[in-house]
Design a protein around this motif. Structure first.
Motif, mmCIF file in Angstrom:
data_model
loop_
_atom_site.group_PDB
_atom_site.id
_atom_site.type_symbol
_atom_site.label_atom_id
_atom_site.label_comp_id
_atom_site.label_asym_id
_atom_site.label_seq_id
_atom_site.Cartn_x
_atom_site.Cartn_y
_atom_site.Cartn_z
ATOM 1 N N GLU A 67 43.448 140.793 117.904
ATOM 2 C CA GLU A 67 42.044 140.964 117.488
ATOM 3 C C GLU A 67 41.558 139.763 116.684
ATOM 4 O O GLU A 67 40.416 139.340 116.805
ATOM 5 C CB GLU A 67 41.899 142.235 116.644
ATOM 6 C CG GLU A 67 42.046 143.511 117.459
ATOM 7 C CD GLU A 67 42.184 144.764 116.598
ATOM 8 O OE1 GLU A 67 41.790 145.833 117.063
ATOM 9 O OE2 GLU A 67 42.693 144.670 115.442
ATOM 10 N N GLU B 34 35.652 144.674 117.892
ATOM 11 C CA GLU B 34 34.694 145.522 117.180
ATOM 12 C C GLU B 34 35.510 146.657 116.550
ATOM 13 O O GLU B 34 36.221 147.358 117.268
ATOM 14 C CB GLU B 34 33.664 146.073 118.147
ATOM 15 C CG GLU B 34 32.438 146.594 117.436
ATOM 16 C CD GLU B 34 31.319 146.903 118.412
ATOM 17 O OE1 GLU B 34 31.409 147.950 119.074
ATOM 18 O OE2 GLU B 34 30.372 146.099 118.507
ATOM 19 N N GLU C 234 35.842 149.869 113.374
ATOM 20 C CA GLU C 234 35.101 150.751 112.469
ATOM 21 C C GLU C 234 35.578 150.533 111.052
ATOM 22 O O GLU C 234 36.777 150.563 110.788
ATOM 23 C CB GLU C 234 35.346 152.210 112.866
ATOM 24 C CG GLU C 234 34.284 152.748 113.768
ATOM 25 C CD GLU C 234 34.348 154.269 113.879
ATOM 26 O OE1 GLU C 234 35.345 154.853 113.412
ATOM 27 O OE2 GLU C 234 33.409 154.852 114.426
ATOM 28 N N LYS D 116 30.203 150.058 112.258
ATOM 29 C CA LYS D 116 30.852 149.208 113.264
ATOM 30 C C LYS D 116 30.708 147.759 112.849
ATOM 31 O O LYS D 116 29.605 147.305 112.532
ATOM 32 C CB LYS D 116 30.196 149.426 114.631
ATOM 33 C CG LYS D 116 30.772 150.613 115.369
ATOM 34 C CD LYS D 116 30.588 150.417 116.881
ATOM 35 C CE LYS D 116 31.560 151.253 117.673
ATOM 36 N NZ LYS D 116 31.353 152.696 117.570
ATOM 37 N N THR E 266 31.570 143.764 113.897
ATOM 38 C CA THR E 266 32.030 142.838 114.928
ATOM 39 C C THR E 266 32.812 141.717 114.261
ATOM 40 O O THR E 266 32.300 141.035 113.371
ATOM 41 C CB THR E 266 30.829 142.239 115.676
ATOM 42 O OG1 THR E 266 29.994 143.312 116.101
ATOM 43 C CG2 THR E 266 31.281 141.425 116.868
#
Lengths: 85, 285
Positions: free
Chosen positions: B204, B210, B212, B221, B223
């Motif tokens: 990631e 994206e 939480e 949320k 990004t």
């Protein structure tokens, strides 16, 4: 609770002397007839001895001091009570 | 530690026995605890004076002290019996003889009541978002405490007239409620901003994702751009501690987490990649 004779031994004082404390009204035995004293009296005797033997206060002075101290403690008790609301 | 008895009694080293005695009596008169009811300083001083006098009050004791033989000896003026003052703390038989005139005396006294301080522990979230709590004072009175948004640890809230009762026509004292904030496991505060750690995998971190993120105001949320590192800070606007003019933000602090137990397959796969894409993160420092 203690009797006069026990106290005389404990404090190393003469019976007549202790009786004179009562006569002067420095001490008020909780039981008048057989001269019984409680913790408060014992602490008071200690104080009287301090005043007389350690601080050289004379008899008139002791009466005045005890009287004023009693009044201070009465006032303090009153303040304590008025704070309990 | 032993203080010098000569200093305590304020006499010269070569003072006569009479001078020492006179100095002792003078100081003892001034500091006797029963003649200074409630005065802790006088009580301590009195003990010190008595100790000093025990050390040099008689020629024998004094000679011993001067030879240094009593160095280790600490006289403790401890009486087995409570002092007269102690016996008067609840209610004394002797002082109660004077209770008759209390009313008169106190009708002329007007004292304001005492201020009282209470402590209240609140959760991190409660302190940040504000709220309301009802506390019961020792006297049974209930106090509705409005916790302002974003209150700081240790801040005091004042409740006028809710303290101790006044005497006579004196006003009541004030009550103060001091807040202490329980720390949160996931959040911490920097001014009006809330910081939290956001763990991401290295996939990631490299590719972006994206995710939480829990904030004070619920999950949001976020990004994550490609190529973040541990410590990268990403701002989520207005999700910090609220304010009318200025709102704090939520700051997500990236933490790149590698697998606990990479295993031979992952290692082998990465070894190939390492050869092709090796970089030196220290060179950027």
């Amino acid at each position: 609770m203690k009797r006069l004779e026990e106290i005389c031994i404990e404090f190393n004082i003469d019976e007549n002397e202790l009786k004179s404390f009562v006569r002067e009204e420095w001490l008020i035995p909780i039981e008048d007839e057989c001269l019984l004293f409680d913790e408060e009296d014992l602490a008071r005797i200690e104080l009287i001895k301090d005043l007389r033997d350690e601080l050289d206060v004379n008899d008139e002075g002791i009466s005045i001091i005890l009287n004023l101290l009693d009044q201070i403690h009465a006032l303090k008790a009153q303040i304590r009570n008025s704070r309990k609301f | 530690m032993m203080t010098n008895p000569y200093t305590t009694l304020n006499v010269a080293q070569n003072a006569s026995q009479e001078e020492i005695k006179a100095a002792y009596k003078k100081l003892a008169k001034k500091n006797h605890p029963d003649l200074n009811p409630g005065n802790k300083a006088a009580e301590a001083k009195f003990k010190e004076i008595v100790n000093a006098y025990e050390l040099i009050g008689t020629p024998e004791a004094r000679a011993k002290f001067d030879r240094g033989e009593t160095e280790e000896q600490q006289f403790q003026n401890q009486r087995s019996r409570p002092s007269y003052e102690d016996t008067q703390k609840t209610s004394g038989r002797y002082s109660s003889r004077y209770h008759g005139f209390d009313e008169d005396i106190f009708s002329s006294f007007n004292f304001p009541g005492e201020d009282e301080l209470y402590h209240l522990e609140v959760d991190f979230e409660e302190a940040a978002l504000g709220g309301e709590k009802i506390i019961t004072l020792p006297n049974g009175k209930k106090l509705q405490v409005k916790i302002p948004v974003g209150i700081q640890d240790g801040q005091k809230l004042k409740f006028k007239g809710q303290g101790g009762a006044g005497i006579g026509s004196g006003p009541n004292g004030d009550a103060y409620v001091q807040l202490s904030i329980r720390p949160s496991k996931q959040f911490r505060r920097e001014g009006r901003d809330i910081l939290s750690e956001v763990p991401v995998s290295f996939f990631e971190a490299i590719n972006g994702a994206e995710v939480e993120v829990p904030t004070l105001h619920g999950k949001v949320k976020l990004t994550i751009p490609a190529g973040v590192s541990s410590g990268t800070k990403l701002r989520i606007k207005d999700k910090g501690i609220g304010g009318v003019k200025e709102k704090g933000h939520h700051i997500a602090v990236i933490k790149v987490v590698t697998p606990k137990d990479p295993g031979p397959e992952l290692k082998a796969a990465l070894a190939g990649l390492q050869e092709r894409f090796a970089y030196n993160p220290r060179s950027e420092q």
